[in-house]
Write an enzyme that holds these catalytic residues in place. Structure first.
Site, PDB file in Angstrom:
ATOM      1  N   GLU A   1       8.233  16.217  15.317  1.00 28.37           N
ATOM      2  CA  GLU A   1       8.528  15.999  14.111  1.00 28.37           C
ATOM      3  C   GLU A   1       7.873  17.030  12.998  1.00 28.37           C
ATOM      4  O   GLU A   1       6.755  16.893  12.759  1.00 28.37           O
ATOM      5  CB  GLU A   1       8.412  14.472  13.655  1.00 28.37           C
TER       6      GLU A   1
ATOM      7  N   VAL B   1       0.620   7.513  13.174  1.00 27.52           N
ATOM      8  CA  VAL B   1      -0.128   6.350  12.617  1.00 27.52           C
ATOM      9  C   VAL B   1       0.464   4.995  12.905  1.00 27.52           C
ATOM     10  O   VAL B   1      -0.378   4.115  13.191  1.00 27.52           O
ATOM     11  CB  VAL B   1       0.079   6.556  10.974  1.00 27.52           C
ATOM     12  N   GLY B   2       1.919   5.066  13.505  1.00 23.73           N
ATOM     13  CA  GLY B   2       2.292   3.730  14.075  1.00 23.73           C
ATOM     14  C   GLY B   2       1.272   3.221  14.969  1.00 23.73           C
ATOM     15  O   GLY B   2       1.292   1.977  15.066  1.00 23.73           O
TER      16      GLY B   2
ATOM     17  N   LYS C   1       0.865  -1.216   0.031  1.00 27.01           N
ATOM     18  CA  LYS C   1      -0.097   0.079   0.081  1.00 27.01           C
ATOM     19  C   LYS C   1       0.935   1.190   0.105  1.00 27.01           C
ATOM     20  O   LYS C   1       1.585   1.509   1.069  1.00 27.01           O
ATOM     21  CB  LYS C   1      -0.795  -0.066   1.346  1.00 27.01           C
TER      22      LYS C   1
ATOM     23  N   GLY D   1       6.325   4.838   8.637  1.00 26.55           N
ATOM     24  CA  GLY D   1       5.469   6.158   8.802  1.00 26.55           C
ATOM     25  C   GLY D   1       5.671   6.913   9.729  1.00 26.55           C
ATOM     26  O   GLY D   1       6.410   6.699  10.408  1.00 26.55           O
ATOM     27  N   SER D   2       4.583   7.730  10.111  1.00 27.44           N
ATOM     28  CA  SER D   2       4.716   8.613  11.370  1.00 27.44           C
ATOM     29  C   SER D   2       4.586   7.758  12.664  1.00 27.44           C
ATOM     30  O   SER D   2       3.692   6.614  12.673  1.00 27.44           O
ATOM     31  CB  SER D   2       3.660   9.740  11.286  1.00 27.44           C
ATOM     32  N   THR D   3       5.016   8.234  13.766  1.00 29.09           N
ATOM     33  CA  THR D   3       4.624   7.608  14.911  1.00 29.09           C
ATOM     34  C   THR D   3       3.257   7.418  15.318  1.00 29.09           C
ATOM     35  O   THR D   3       2.646   6.641  15.900  1.00 29.09           O
ATOM     36  CB  THR D   3       5.522   8.356  16.305  1.00 29.09           C
TER      37      THR D   3
ATOM     38  N   GLU E   1       8.652   1.233  11.520  1.00 25.02           N
ATOM     39  CA  GLU E   1       9.794   2.354  11.210  1.00 25.02           C
ATOM     40  C   GLU E   1       9.153   3.540  11.265  1.00 25.02           C
ATOM     41  O   GLU E   1       8.411   4.005  10.431  1.00 25.02           O
ATOM     42  CB  GLU E   1      10.825   2.053   9.739  1.00 25.02           C
TER      43      GLU E   1
ATOM     44  N   CYS F   1      13.325  10.719   7.754  1.00 29.62           N
ATOM     45  CA  CYS F   1      13.098  10.446   9.046  1.00 29.62           C
ATOM     46  C   CYS F   1      14.200  10.743   9.850  1.00 29.62           C
ATOM     47  O   CYS F   1      14.025  10.994  11.346  1.00 29.62           O
ATOM     48  CB  CYS F   1      12.649   8.939   9.224  1.00 29.62           C
TER      49      CYS F   1
HETATM   50  P1  NAP Z   1       2.079   8.649   7.650  1.00 28.91           P
HETATM   51  O1  NAP Z   1       1.329   9.627   7.565  1.00 28.91           O
HETATM   52  O2  NAP Z   1       2.169   7.784   8.972  1.00 28.91           O
HETATM   53  O3  NAP Z   1       1.786   7.620   6.529  1.00 28.91           O
HETATM   54  C1  NAP Z   1       2.412   6.265   6.198  1.00 28.91           C
HETATM   55  C2  NAP Z   1       1.399   5.357   5.429  1.00 28.91           C
HETATM   56  O4  NAP Z   1       0.663   4.913   6.341  1.00 28.91           O
HETATM   57  C3  NAP Z   1       0.758   5.890   4.314  1.00 28.91           C
HETATM   58  O5  NAP Z   1       0.796   4.831   3.449  1.00 28.91           O
HETATM   59  C4  NAP Z   1      -0.675   6.083   5.032  1.00 28.91           C
HETATM   60  O6  NAP Z   1      -1.470   6.274   3.797  1.00 28.91           O
HETATM   61  C5  NAP Z   1      -0.809   5.004   5.801  1.00 28.91           C
HETATM   62  N1  NAP Z   1      -1.887   5.273   6.681  1.00 28.91           N
HETATM   63  C6  NAP Z   1      -2.351   6.315   7.254  1.00 28.91           C
HETATM   64  N2  NAP Z   1      -3.212   5.976   8.141  1.00 28.91           N
HETATM   65  C7  NAP Z   1      -3.263   4.605   8.427  1.00 28.91           C
HETATM   66  C8  NAP Z   1      -4.048   3.826   9.243  1.00 28.91           C
HETATM   67  N3  NAP Z   1      -4.934   4.399   9.984  1.00 28.91           N
HETATM   68  N4  NAP Z   1      -4.116   2.351   8.911  1.00 28.91           N
HETATM   69  C9  NAP Z   1      -2.985   2.059   8.302  1.00 28.91           C
HETATM   70  N5  NAP Z   1      -2.320   2.865   7.284  1.00 28.91           N
HETATM   71  C10 NAP Z   1      -2.218   4.360   7.386  1.00 28.91           C
HETATM   72  O7  NAP Z   1       3.514   8.879   7.101  1.00 28.91           O
HETATM   73  P2  NAP Z   1       4.078   9.898   5.933  1.00 28.91           P
HETATM   74  O8  NAP Z   1       3.565  11.234   6.375  1.00 28.91           O
HETATM   75  O9  NAP Z   1       3.671   9.159   4.726  1.00 28.91           O
HETATM   76  O10 NAP Z   1       5.895   9.594   6.033  1.00 28.91           O
HETATM   77  C11 NAP Z   1       6.745  10.485   6.796  1.00 28.91           C
HETATM   78  C12 NAP Z   1       6.564   9.731   8.226  1.00 28.91           C
HETATM   79  O11 NAP Z   1       7.368   8.865   7.913  1.00 28.91           O
HETATM   80  C13 NAP Z   1       7.424  10.650   9.140  1.00 28.91           C
HETATM   81  O12 NAP Z   1       6.695  10.743  10.426  1.00 28.91           O
HETATM   82  C14 NAP Z   1       8.687  10.024   8.935  1.00 28.91           C
HETATM   83  O13 NAP Z   1       9.876  10.227  10.089  1.00 28.91           O
HETATM   84  C15 NAP Z   1       8.310   8.525   8.902  1.00 28.91           C
HETATM   85  N6  NAP Z   1       9.546   7.835   8.451  1.00 28.91           N
HETATM   86  C16 NAP Z   1      10.231   6.957   8.905  1.00 28.91           C
HETATM   87  C17 NAP Z   1      11.223   6.235   8.315  1.00 28.91           C
HETATM   88  C18 NAP Z   1      12.039   5.125   9.294  1.00 28.91           C
HETATM   89  O14 NAP Z   1      12.656   4.415   8.617  1.00 28.91           O
HETATM   90  N7  NAP Z   1      11.908   5.212  10.569  1.00 28.91           N
HETATM   91  C19 NAP Z   1      11.572   6.337   6.857  1.00 28.91           C
HETATM   92  C20 NAP Z   1      10.832   7.272   6.085  1.00 28.91           C
HETATM   93  C21 NAP Z   1       9.591   7.965   6.862  1.00 28.91           C
HETATM   94  P3  NAP Z   1      -1.957   7.540   3.231  1.00 28.91           P
HETATM   95  O15 NAP Z   1      -0.869   8.102   2.346  1.00 28.91           O
HETATM   96  O16 NAP Z   1      -3.148   7.440   2.330  1.00 28.91           O
HETATM   97  O17 NAP Z   1      -2.247   8.393   4.344  1.00 28.91           O
END
Ligand code: NAP
Ligand code: MG
Length: 505
Positions: A407, A258-259, A201, A254-256, A276, A310
């Protein structure tokens, strides 16, 4: 700023793309879902628009997967996992397919980089790096199928006891929008190396290179149903995938925030969950460091990927003795930056990924000003409709301000003073995150001390924001659970089965 609208003329519909493959990709009326080796329309017919963040105009129309579509993708992956069409291949044959995928990524490197740049706004050198990273990941994990071993355990002669390291089954991969091609390879390559099947996804804002990767996977001869791609929203498609009883692992980046939702959704079926998550990396500069180098890399360390990485060094801790020198140095570096169209080779920083992120980052800049931090330096932002934010340095920040705690995920750094090593450790570790930490010093003993004292999954000494495919990467504290890359991904995507055979009867 206007609402994105489809571009009208042929020339503008190309969005400045020069690669024929990108022009052809953008010329399509619509993109579909990859389910069981077929490109299918979503059952409901729903679609959404993907936007070029440099111009705020529509790039492509993408299928919006609903419950039926996610269920069909999971059923395809489950069927492919259960009949062994991938896991039962000779390991050397799985390796060959992974290498073929790397060959195709190499062939289409420029196409993928340009498509990624148009979709996420990162400069071409950055997206070329992401594609190269994906190539390296497929090659690295192509080496693994032939090296995944169980063990024979010491036991009495009448008992033969060994372990089998087996694939988990179906992996659900949920991706962030910063660097889709790299993030997808980080999960797909090791999951396939271990013999799993996958449902991906992508982030709703940046699915295009993942769809292109889907085409390459089919071209490479991956059997039907082994990788399925469902474009759609997180709260719907992502949520269904996370809670699905036929998915064995969720690998989420993704974000903490949503994690935590993912963790709750996977709890119902107790599936393995690799998270992650976000970070707020402290970048600590001691007076004994090579200050010019530290300043140059500290600037790059929060502006690389347009500030959307990230592990970027967004809290810059500076010893009082070198405070003014570092602030001036970063200021000069910011003035020299070119913020603009990411396809332009002169550009060093492109736009943020999408409108909501642009609004969020601007709100944090306003919050920093309101909290009493000093906006010391900012680069120049270009005119126009793109989601451009000028890289910005705040000084006089205290570690309890929102701009130091949360963040931001944009090119904004908070510069904080420290008095001595203990103070740097205390403040640097004072964060809910623990993804990474960077330290600049020429003192070897201090470097080793700091590596042990910093509470983070990755420590950089005299460098910043660098990963290696052979080295595990994972966050401590609320930056994640589990780790990826190197052998850790092999452990994450396999299970260990114990077998006991009584031999004396
Ligand atoms: P995000 O908003 O948390 O979204 C990540 C993914 O989760 C997207 O595909 C999103 O879909 C999906 N999602 C949202 N709500 C969900 C739910 N309730 N259930 C299941 N999936 C859901 O993160 P982002 O804004 O795309 O990315 C930025 C974040 O990622 C930052 O916090 C960054 O630090 C983190 N990140 C971490 C790493 C690491 O390796 N630690 C690497 C890269 C990024 P949608 O796109 O449709 O919302
Ligand atoms: Mg989102």
């Amino acid at each position: 700023m206007p609402t994105p609208t489809p571009t009208s003329s042929d020339a503008s519909a190309r969005h400045g793309a020069t690669e024929p493959g990108v022009i052809a990709f953008l010329g399509r009326e619509e993109n579909r879902l990859l389910i069981d080796g077929q490109w299918r329309q979503p059952r409901s017919g729903a679609r959404f628009s993907v936007v070029n963040p440099a111009s705020a105009t529509v790039l492509a129309s993408v299928a919006d997967a609903g419950e039926d579509d996610v269920n069909a993708a999971v059923a395809a992956a489950r069927g492919a996992a259960d009949d062994g069409r991938w896991s039962h291949l000779r390991p050397a044959d799985r390796a060959r397919t992974l290498n073929r995928i790397a060959d195709l990524l190499e062939r289409d490197c420029e196409l993928l980089a340009q498509l990624e740049t148009l979709n996420n706004g990162m400069t071409l050198p950055t997206t070329r790096g992401l594609v190269q990273y994906a190539i390296d990941l497929f090659r690295y994990y192509a080496g693994w199928p032939t090296k995944i071993h169980g063990a024979t355990n010491p036991n009495e002669p009448s008992l033969f006891n060994y372990t089998l390291r087996e694939p988990m089954g179906v992996v659900g991969a949920i991706l962030p929008w910063n660097g889709s091609i790299g993030a997808s390879a980080m999960k797909i390559a090791p999951a396939l190396a271990c013999g799993n099947t996958v449902v991906v996804k992508p982030a709703e804002h940046t699915p295009l290179t993942v769809l292109k990767l889907g085409e390459l996977l089919l071209e490479a001869g991956l059997p039907d149903g082994v990788v399925n791609i469902v474009t759609g929203s997180g709260p719907l498609a992502g949520q269904i995938l996370s809670s699905h009883p036929d998915v064995d692992v969720i690998a989420f980046t993704g974000s903490t925030h949503v994690g935590r939702q993912i963790q709750a959704a996977t709890a119902g079926t107790l599936k393995r969950t690799i998270l992650e998550l976000g970070g707020k990396t402290p970048n600590i500069i001691f007076p004994d460091a090579d200050i010019d180098k530290a300043v140059q890399m500290a600037t790059l360390g929060f502006t690389f990927m347009n500030g959307q990485g990230c592990a970027l060094g967004t809290r810059i801790f500076v010893h009082a003795a070198i405070h003014d020198q570092v602030v001036e140095g970063i200021g000069r570096a910011l003035q020299a930056m070119r913020v603009g169209n990411p396809l332009d080779p002169e550009t060093t920083v492109g736009p943020l990924g999408f409108r909501a992120q642009y609004d969020r980052v601007n709100a944090y800049i306003a919050d920093g000003k309101g909290a009493g931090a000093r906006l010391a330096h900012a680069a120049r932002r270009p005119e126009g409709d793109g989601y451009f934010v000028a890289p910005t340095l705040f000084t006089d920040v205290t570690n309890d301000m929102r701009i130091a705690r949360e963040e931001i995920f944009g090119p904004v750094a908070a510069l904080i003073r420290f008095e001595d090593e203990d103070d740097a450790v205390l403040q640097g570790n004072n964060s809910e995150y623990g993804l990474a930490a960077a330290v600049w010093t020429r003192d070897l003993s201090r470097a080793h001390r700091m590596a042990r004292r910093m509470n983070a999954g990755t420590i950089w000494i005299n460098m910043i924001a660098s990963l290696d495919i052979s080295c595990p990467f994972g966050g401590f504290k609320q930056s994640g659970i589990g780790s990826e890359l190197g052998p850790d991904s092999i452990l994450s995507y396999t299970r260990n089965k114990a077998v006991f055979i009584q031999c004396d009867s």
